[in-house]
Design a protein around this motif. Sequence first.
Motif, PDB file in Angstrom:
ATOM      1  N   ALA A 107       7.759  23.055   5.367  1.00  0.00           N
ATOM      2  CA  ALA A 107       8.622  23.624   4.264  1.00  0.00           C
ATOM      3  C   ALA A 107       8.312  22.815   2.919  1.00  0.00           C
TER       4      ALA A 107
ATOM      5  N   ALA B 206       5.761  23.713  -0.012  1.00  0.00           N
ATOM      6  CA  ALA B 206       6.072  24.751  -0.810  1.00  0.00           C
ATOM      7  C   ALA B 206       7.281  24.385  -1.707  1.00  0.00           C
ATOM      8  N   GLY B 207       7.771  23.129  -1.330  1.00  0.00           N
ATOM      9  CA  GLY B 207       9.082  22.781  -2.114  1.00  0.00           C
ATOM     10  C   GLY B 207       8.776  21.715  -2.989  1.00  0.00           C
ATOM     11  N   ASN B 208       9.654  20.633  -3.227  1.00  0.00           N
ATOM     12  CA  ASN B 208       9.674  19.696  -4.384  1.00  0.00           C
ATOM     13  C   ASN B 208       8.956  18.594  -3.756  1.00  0.00           C
TER      14      ASN B 208
ATOM     15  N   GLU C  62      10.752  15.103  -3.513  1.00  0.00           N
ATOM     16  CA  GLU C  62      11.384  14.570  -2.455  1.00  0.00           C
ATOM     17  C   GLU C  62      10.799  14.075  -1.362  1.00  0.00           C
TER      18      GLU C  62
ATOM     19  N   LYS D 186      17.331  12.441   5.073  1.00  0.00           N
ATOM     20  CA  LYS D 186      18.402  12.880   4.604  1.00  0.00           C
ATOM     21  C   LYS D 186      19.415  13.620   5.670  1.00  0.00           C
TER      22      LYS D 186
ATOM     23  N   LEU E 294      18.630  16.067  10.504  1.00  0.00           N
ATOM     24  CA  LEU E 294      18.014  15.224   9.422  1.00  0.00           C
ATOM     25  C   LEU E 294      16.774  15.605   9.035  1.00  0.00           C
ATOM     26  N   SER E 295      16.363  15.242   7.954  1.00  0.00           N
ATOM     27  CA  SER E 295      14.930  15.975   7.356  1.00  0.00           C
ATOM     28  C   SER E 295      14.375  15.117   6.362  1.00  0.00           C
ATOM     29  N   ASP E 296      13.258  15.016   6.462  1.00  0.00           N
ATOM     30  CA  ASP E 296      12.653  14.318   5.119  1.00  0.00           C
ATOM     31  C   ASP E 296      11.460  15.200   4.423  1.00  0.00           C
ATOM     32  N   GLY E 297      11.591  16.541   4.839  1.00  0.00           N
ATOM     33  CA  GLY E 297      10.899  17.499   4.254  1.00  0.00           C
ATOM     34  C   GLY E 297       9.762  17.879   5.176  1.00  0.00           C
TER      35      GLY E 297
ATOM     36  N   ASN F   6      11.727  17.149  11.150  1.00  0.00           N
ATOM     37  CA  ASN F   6      13.270  17.719  11.244  1.00  0.00           C
ATOM     38  C   ASN F   6      13.486  16.729  12.377  1.00  0.00           C
TER      39      ASN F   6
ATOM     40  N   ILE G 123      13.791  22.034   2.639  1.00  0.00           N
ATOM     41  CA  ILE G 123      13.763  21.439   1.038  1.00  0.00           C
ATOM     42  C   ILE G 123      13.753  22.391   0.240  1.00  0.00           C
ATOM     43  N   SER G 124      14.650  22.543  -0.609  1.00  0.00           N
ATOM     44  CA  SER G 124      14.705  24.098  -1.386  1.00  0.00           C
ATOM     45  C   SER G 124      13.449  23.878  -2.483  1.00  0.00           C
ATOM     46  N   ASP G 125      13.482  25.448  -2.807  1.00  0.00           N
ATOM     47  CA  ASP G 125      12.047  25.697  -3.377  1.00  0.00           C
ATOM     48  C   ASP G 125      11.966  24.782  -4.792  1.00  0.00           C
TER      49      ASP G 125
END
Lengths: 310, 201
Positions: A109, A112-114, A117, A227, A248-251, A254, B189-191
């Motif tokens: 995920a 395609a995210g930030n 983070e 987090k 919990l996830s670090d991006g 999970n 992790i949001s967009d």
Amino acid sequence: MRFILLFAVLLSHVAYAQEELSAKAWLDNMSQALRDKQFKYSLVQLQADHIRPLIYLHGLVDGQGVAFLEHLNGPPKNAVRVGDTVTFIEHDQPAYSVHTNRIPGVFPAAFAGNIDELAKGYQFVLGGRSRIAGRPGQMIRIIPQEDDRYSYQVWLDMDSFLPLRYDMLSQQRQLIEQILAIELVVLKSPPELLIEAEKQEWPPVVQQEKRHDGQNWQFKWLPEGFKVMTRDHHKLISTGNAVEYIALSDGIANISVYVARAGSTPLPSELMTRNGLSMVSERVGNAEVVAVGRVPAVTLTKLAKSLTLK
Amino acid sequence: MDKLGQEWVSAAVDGESDANTLAELAADKSCHDQWRNYHLIGDTLRNELPATIDLDLSARIAMAIDDEPAIVAPQVQSTTQADESKSKSKVVPLFKQFGQYAIAASVALVAVVGVQNYNQTDAGVNTAPLPVLTTRPLVGSASPVSFQTEPSLQQQEYSNEQVADQRRRVNAYIQDHMFQQRLNPGLEISDNSALPKVSGH
């Protein structure tokens, strides 16, 4: 900060050749490309003893992202994403929709995210170049800050910045999982299938039960970058056991942590599947703490031991 | 080189000499060329010559080996590093010890029959329960799972029911973990700008 960064990325585009991009900038471009570009992938997913061919389509129809994932081998298993609704279409059950903004299972995920983070838990290192799926690819290593989780490597197409190959490596640098593009076609307009999919009436999003906040469990220690995403109280689906649940996830990785009344038989203290999923259990008084996730078992053990009730 | 010597060689080529003679012959370097020549003559007579004759293959190979660049191979991890990683992670050793105990491949393949109403009291407010779902991840299912427990000796004493109970519970946790990956939008992790929701402490 974001604008400065964006500006920096743009500037580096204009002023320097592509070679000057930092690893972080490559990943930022990848994140952008995965969201904004229209493309068709033929992929192969490799795990310990599985090889799965997949097709993944992504396009923008009427301003919203539409994606489609199809399994080419075995019983039909597809997923369609229109905006932030994903519908799973599988042979053995009626189709259902879930409210989420990505189809799970292709690339992580966070890709395609930030990327900022992701940077909290990982370092990005520029690697070498090689040719994948007929395209020149730039390798980026995603290395955990601490040796408490797995590391990753991703090869990005030098034209489109889309990922061509993704490796998940154990601490001994053994391959746990690989997703390899066989063919990548970058499209100018959305594929016909996605235009159809966008028009299609999909089953309504399944309403989740309102989740009740769990008790205030606290971690004395969390791996850098992780987090708490959710905490609640629910029942395990198959056994009906009530559990306190913390996600919990670090991006990329999970982890699920459960606290439940201990069963009569102790659970195995450590367990590992061949696709990298670990599970540990820790008995605390008359409760058992169970942690599950794709990180080394030692990390899960440390996590489970650090859990306290505030 | 005397005539006698030549006869020795000749006899040896024809396989008519004993071990002692052969040893002497081997020691006498001057006879080696003759040995080769006799063999060559024999081969010619028997019409067994190869297309190209390599008169001194061994010397050429020796030369080639000398010319060979040193083999550049990636260094194997230094032993200290290997020891370190061995102590840090049990991933690999665990794999190797799996023989001990094997859970059927069904772990993550078991279909979930239904989703429980987590909270019955809210039934009026909430809509229908979730439809039948599987926890099989869309891509990739868990491969056969094996595990070991500590202490392993104690493990042997568990009855079949206890082992079955263990498996059932292990499956339940792994299923639920996978299920959460699908269901829980909070796991994203949001967009873009919006940061993921973090529950207050």
